[in-house]
Write a protein that holds these residues in place. Structure first.
Motif, PDB file in Angstrom:
ATOM      1  N   VAL A 296      27.819  26.233 -16.976  1.00  0.00           N
ATOM      2  CA  VAL A 296      28.640  26.239 -15.767  1.00  0.00           C
ATOM      3  C   VAL A 296      28.070  25.201 -14.809  1.00  0.00           C
ATOM      4  N   ILE A 297      28.941  24.380 -14.258  1.00  0.00           N
ATOM      5  CA  ILE A 297      28.527  23.421 -13.231  1.00  0.00           C
ATOM      6  C   ILE A 297      28.951  23.967 -11.876  1.00  0.00           C
ATOM      7  N   VAL A 310      36.635  17.802  -7.346  1.00  0.00           N
ATOM      8  CA  VAL A 310      35.364  17.603  -8.040  1.00  0.00           C
ATOM      9  C   VAL A 310      35.419  18.043  -9.504  1.00  0.00           C
ATOM     10  N   GLU A 311      36.290  19.017  -9.802  1.00  0.00           N
ATOM     11  CA  GLU A 311      36.399  19.485 -11.182  1.00  0.00           C
ATOM     12  C   GLU A 311      36.926  18.385 -12.103  1.00  0.00           C
ATOM     13  N   SER A 330      33.043  24.929 -17.261  1.00  0.00           N
ATOM     14  CA  SER A 330      33.588  25.703 -16.151  1.00  0.00           C
ATOM     15  C   SER A 330      32.958  25.154 -14.875  1.00  0.00           C
ATOM     16  N   VAL A 331      33.791  24.757 -13.925  1.00  0.00           N
ATOM     17  CA  VAL A 331      33.303  24.125 -12.697  1.00  0.00           C
ATOM     18  C   VAL A 331      33.723  24.986 -11.512  1.00  0.00           C
ATOM     19  N   LEU A 471      43.923  23.529  -8.767  1.00  0.00           N
ATOM     20  CA  LEU A 471      43.253  24.788  -8.433  1.00  0.00           C
ATOM     21  C   LEU A 471      41.800  24.542  -8.031  1.00  0.00           C
ATOM     22  N   ALA A 472      41.353  25.200  -6.983  1.00  0.00           N
ATOM     23  CA  ALA A 472      39.946  25.160  -6.571  1.00  0.00           C
ATOM     24  C   ALA A 472      39.444  26.593  -6.449  1.00  0.00           C
ATOM     25  N   LEU A 473      38.288  26.855  -7.034  1.00  0.00           N
ATOM     26  CA  LEU A 473      37.690  28.189  -6.983  1.00  0.00           C
ATOM     27  C   LEU A 473      36.289  28.085  -6.387  1.00  0.00           C
ATOM     28  N   LEU A 474      36.082  28.749  -5.265  1.00  0.00           N
ATOM     29  CA  LEU A 474      34.743  28.900  -4.692  1.00  0.00           C
ATOM     30  C   LEU A 474      34.229  30.263  -5.122  1.00  0.00           C
TER      31      LEU A 474
END
Length: 499
Positions: A296-297, A310-311, A330-331, A471-474
């Motif tokens: 995972v990054i 960034v992904e 997975s980023v 999509l962005a996931l924090l």
């Protein structure tokens, strides 16, 4: 084999070190030799003789002897040669000899060579890393580049510090190595290691400690670990120049605990960040050639970088067809502001613990664009089972609403945030509903990656029209915090006790 005296062992090691230096491309040149002398003199605070017209081997022998008489002198010599040659064959060979010198000192001048044949046959990086971690109580997480057999690992561990009530890491490693040899059917070699180990334990007054050493819970690498490895990369704003950032990173591959290994810190322009991530990913892959677990990054971003996709930054950009990070990893994003704002950590930790204890009761929350940030934060704090907030606007922009919404979520301790970098639309609402269909945090990353994979399947010519591309996931885990970064501009933080 005749046992060598301590004096002979020392003389042979110094001769071998001098031979390595004489073969070095740097010391063969007068300018290179002068540079090494200057670096050594500055670090050791000694006056060293410059290279003269005498044979290089004789001058190198005097240099080695002088360094051997100084505290940490030989380690400094290897480090200074590394400044000039990075990880050349000469540097790696010198570090192996320095480790042997330290191991000889640890074992009071004893001849260690009888152990070498059996230990040199243990070459699996995954196995050696697992043995070193177990033997060192996880103080060693990764092996140095010159530690490519059991012999080098044993020598390196002998120079590491050990707690007073523990079996020294090197003896623990021999015990584990012997156990491995028995499983391989090499019982005679295993017994040789055990005899030597028992003798050393007796000489050091560690017989009872050795007897208490437990090996039953050690499992050599077999099936891939369920625990991912992590590459954390943090971007810290310079504070003066808005387009410059301090970039730090940590690697973590230990399945038995959280022990991130720091790398160097650099100050870079915003335009250089994607290329730096590409470089760090390649370096991590070089370190993890035998890694079996998924990777995972995690990118720790400040507000000013949250709009960056960034992904989808590229890796292997020097090839004809670069590929997005999302294709191989997975980023996820983490919040730099939350990591630095200690006043927000109590709510973050408390919510995380409740979610871990009662994951079935957790739920998502959808932010409404017409709702004020005050009432959003009030609702979040009234419901401690909210695990993920779906944002109504993408963060990282000039929108006051987006910033207030983001801060409300962080102050409430919500560990996960989900948004569409284009702004919410029908396709995003459908994707978010699918991603959040399971309770708790466990499947957020998997579902998000599935949507990204659907976009990847369309290729560069079609993925911009797919929601998975945006999509962005924090996802912030307060139990996995990066450690202190290495100094800016300093050497790579992969050495010392990190292994």
């Amino acid at each position: 084999m005749e046992e060598r005296s301590a004096a002979r062992v020392r003389n042979e090691l110094m001769a071998d070190m001098a031979g390595v230096l004489a073969e070095s491309e740097t010391l063969r040149r007068q300018a290179g030799a002068n540079m090494i002398v200057q670096d050594l003199s500055a670090e050791l605070r000694l006056t060293l003789d410059p290279r003269s017209d005498e044979p290089l081997t004789l001058w190198a022998r005097r240099l080695v002897r002088t360094c051997a008489e100084a505290d940490e002198g030989l380690q400094t010599l290897a480090r200074c040669l590394g400044y000039a040659e990075q990880q050349s064959s000469s540097v790696l060979a010198l570090w192996r000899l320095v480790d042997e010198w330290d191991a000889m000192a640890f074992f009071k001048g004893g001849d260690l060579h009888p152990l070498r044949p059996a230990l040199r046959r243990i070459r699996s990086t995954a196995l050696l890393t697992a043995l070193a971690r177990r033997a060192s109580h996880s103080r060693v997480q990764e092996l140095e580049e010159w530690c490519d057999t059991g012999w080098e690992v044993f020598l390196h561990l002998a120079g590491n510090n050990t707690a007073a009530d523990e079996l020294p890491s090197s003896l623990a490693f021999l015990s584990l190595a012997a156990q491995h040899l028995v499983k391989e059917g090499r019982t005679e070699e295993a017994e040789e290691l055990r005899r030597w180990n028992r003798k050393q334990a007796q000489l050091c007054g560690l017989t009872e400690v050795m007897a208490d050493w437990q090996q039953d819970d050690f499992a050599p690498p077999g099936e891939p670990s369920l625990h991912p490895a992590y590459l954390l990369i943090q971007f810290e704003p310079d504070g003066v120049e808005p387009d410059r950032f301090y970039v730090s990173h940590w690697r973590q591959s230990d399945s038995d605990g959280w022990h991130p290994i720091p790398g160097e810190t650099e100050k870079l322009h915003r335009d250089e960040l994607a290329a730096k991530v590409d470089f760090l990913v390649e370096r991590a892959e070089e370190r993890w050639t035998d890694l079996r677990q998924p990777v995972v990054i995690e990118l720790v971003l400040p507000w000013s970088l949250l709009a960056e996709p960034v992904e989808w930054w590229h890796r292997e950009t020097d090839t004809p067809v670069p590929i997005p990070l999302a294709m191989d990893y997975s980023v996820v994003i983490r919040s730099f502001e939350r990591l630095r704002k200690a006043a927000w950590h109590r709510a973050w930790n408390n919510r995380w613990r409740r979610l871990k204890d009662r994951p079935a009761e957790s739920r998502p929350h959808w932010s409404r664009p017409e709702q004020s940030a005050f009432h959003l934060e009030r609702e979040l704090k009234e419901d401690d089972q909210v695990v993920c907030l779906v944002l109504s606007e993408p963060p990282g922009t000039d929108s006051p609403t987006a910033q207030a919404e983001f801060v409300a979520a962080l102050r409430a301790g919500v560990p996960a945030l989900l948004w569409d970098r284009r702004g919410p639309g029908t396709d995003f609402r459908e994707a978010a509903a699918d991603i959040l269909q399971d309770r708790g945090l466990s499947r957020l990353l998997d579902h998000t990656r599935r949507w990204r994979n659907e976009a990847l399947a369309l290729g560069p010519e079609g993925w911009d029209g797919h929601v998975g591309r945006h999509l962005a996931l924090l996802l912030d885990d307060p139990e996995r915090l990066p450690g202190p970064p290495a100094p800016a501009g300093g050497p790579e933080g992969d050495g010392a006790d990190a292994g």
